[in-house]
Design an enzyme around this catalytic site. Structure first.
Site, short mmCIF file in Angstrom:
data_model
loop_
_atom_site.label_atom_id
_atom_site.label_comp_id
_atom_site.label_asym_id
_atom_site.label_seq_id
_atom_site.Cartn_x
_atom_site.Cartn_y
_atom_site.Cartn_z
N LYS A 53 19.09 -14.97 -45.31
CA LYS A 53 18.31 -15.66 -46.34
C LYS A 53 16.84 -15.24 -46.29
O LYS A 53 16.23 -14.95 -47.33
CB LYS A 53 18.44 -17.18 -46.17
CG LYS A 53 19.86 -17.69 -46.35
CD LYS A 53 19.95 -19.19 -46.34
CE LYS A 53 19.61 -19.79 -45.00
NZ LYS A 53 20.58 -19.41 -43.94
N THR A 54 16.26 -15.19 -45.09
CA THR A 54 14.87 -14.75 -44.97
C THR A 54 14.71 -13.30 -45.39
O THR A 54 13.75 -12.92 -46.07
CB THR A 54 14.39 -14.94 -43.52
OG1 THR A 54 14.52 -16.31 -43.14
CG2 THR A 54 12.93 -14.53 -43.38
N ASP B 268 11.60 -22.18 -46.13
CA ASP B 268 12.81 -22.26 -45.32
C ASP B 268 13.13 -23.73 -45.01
O ASP B 268 12.23 -24.57 -44.92
CB ASP B 268 12.60 -21.48 -44.01
CG ASP B 268 13.91 -21.17 -43.32
OD1 ASP B 268 14.98 -21.35 -43.95
OD2 ASP B 268 13.88 -20.73 -42.16
N THR C 3 20.35 -24.61 -45.05
CA THR C 3 21.66 -24.55 -44.41
C THR C 3 22.52 -25.72 -44.84
O THR C 3 23.71 -25.77 -44.53
CB THR C 3 21.51 -24.59 -42.88
OG1 THR C 3 20.75 -25.76 -42.51
CG2 THR C 3 20.78 -23.35 -42.37
N ARG D 3 23.00 -11.71 -37.48
CA ARG D 3 22.03 -11.98 -36.40
C ARG D 3 22.71 -11.91 -35.05
O ARG D 3 22.17 -11.34 -34.08
CB ARG D 3 21.39 -13.35 -36.61
CG ARG D 3 20.47 -13.78 -35.46
CD ARG D 3 19.80 -15.10 -35.76
NE ARG D 3 18.84 -14.94 -36.84
CZ ARG D 3 18.39 -15.96 -37.60
NH1 ARG D 3 18.87 -17.17 -37.41
NH2 ARG D 3 17.51 -15.73 -38.53
#
Length: 362
Positions: free
Chosen positions: A82-83, A127, A176, A235
């Site tokens: 997302k980032t 965020d 999230t 990640r």
């Protein structure tokens, strides 16, 4: 065999999300490493084909009109990109990006200060937007729709609302837990994209790309071994790659093969399915001490020596997603896949009588 006679699985102390090699959250040091591995444009971004295609259309159309892009909401589990996508949006639009988070905005004044300093076309990445305070959230409604905020000056009966015009900007919200966003906020986003977990083949592409950037020599089967233990999350895949790289450098000739990857991740207690020590402790307690359940969450947490929240929020989501554990009104229940994964035989099969297995069609 009396399952209650078995000792509780040993643990090394309370767990936090930051302790886990397979955790999906990133600390400050890891964020710096991630920044070097992030793709810079949509063509370089791996996976999320549907979101990427839809977002590409939104950004191309905005550039052709010479306008700022619509506000974008990205939802999904941590570590899915997302980032990264927010930074790509800014790069594709040729605009600067401002990064903040919902928990950092506790007052409407905090948000007003950020909004008033934006330049035309700038991308504001927010965020964990669902954790923003309610007063700031209500101010954001007007800012997103009318590019205007009302700044309150003074207190009590003498307070005055001064309208402040804002330059057009693009808000990229990440969450999230999209279900916690109020409908008025969700409706103000022009584009909503849900990030899915990655398939192993997509993770292999991520791992090969990261290996090139990290100057790691990796074979195809080595990348496949890491991808299979990465929980569908880039990640985690990149984090495991770095640990396997260290092992290959110290214990082998620096080349990551399937055997080297398996040996390295065995040292770090990440098994072939991506479960770590905490996950296996929860399953082992559920199977050995409680015969597969059902058992209450608090009892299960005591059995593994962890806090209730640790088991519920850190271990259970992945176990449920993998079909190894089920949440029922009566408590937590192990599935046949859990018995098979730990190489154990359900007690009802041993005794020859009906048991919990019947709940799952066995």
């Amino acid at each position: 065999m009396n399952w209650d006679d078995e000792p509780a699985p040993e643990t090394d102390g309370p767990y936090t999300a930051g302790d886990r090699l397979v955790g999906s959250l990133a600390d400050g040091e890891e964020q710096a490493v991630e920044a070097a591995l992030r793709p810079k444009d949509l063509d370089e971004f791996v996976g999320q084909e549907r979101v990427r295609e839809q977002l590409d259309l939104v950004l191309r159309a905005a550039r052709q009109r010479g306008a700022t892009a619509d506000h974008v909401l990205l939802s999904g589990a941590p570590g899915l990109g997302k980032t990264t996508l927010s930074m790509i949006i800014a790069a594709e639009m040729g605009a600067p990006i401002r990064i903040t988070s919902g928990p950092a905005i506790q007052h409407a004044g905090d948000l007003a200060a950020i909004l008033s300093s934006l330049t035309e076309g700038e991308v504001l990445f927010l965020d964990e937007i669902h954790r923003m305070s309610r007063p700031a959230e209500e101010m954001l409604y007007m800012a997103m729709e009318d590019f205007r905020v009302d700044v309150i000056v003074g207190k009590g009966p003498g307070a005055t609302a001064i309208p402040l015009e804002l330059p057009p900007f693009t808000l990229v919200g990440a969450t999230t837990r999209a279900g916690l966003l109020p409908p008025p906020l969700r409706d103000r986003f022009g584009f909503t994209g849900h990030m899915e977990f990655y398939a192993p083949a997509e993770l292999q592409r991520v791992i090969h790309r990261s290996a090139r950037l990290l100057d790691v020599e990796i074979e195809g089967d080595g990348a496949a071994e890491i991808a299979g233990r990465s929980r569908g999350t880039p990640r985690i895949a990149n984090r495991l790659l770095r640990r396997v790289r260290d092992y290959a450098q110290v214990k082998a000739d620096g080349v990551v093969t399937r055997e080297i990857a398996a040996q390295a991740l065995s040292v770090y207690e990440v098994d072939a399915r991506g479960l770590d020590r905490l996950d296996r402790a929860v399953l082992t307690a559920l199977l050995k001490l409680f015969g597969g359940g059902p058992v209450g969450l608090s009892t299960l947490a005591v059995a593994v020596g962890e806090e209730r929240e640790t088991v519920e929020e850190i271990a259970e989501p992945f176990l449920v997603r993998e079909g190894l554990l089920a949440r029922t009104p009566r408590g937590r229940v192990a599935t046949p896949a859990a018995w098979a994964h730990l190489g154990m035989v359900p007690p009802q099969q041993t005794a020859g009588g009906p048991g919990q297995q019947g709940l799952f069609g066995g």
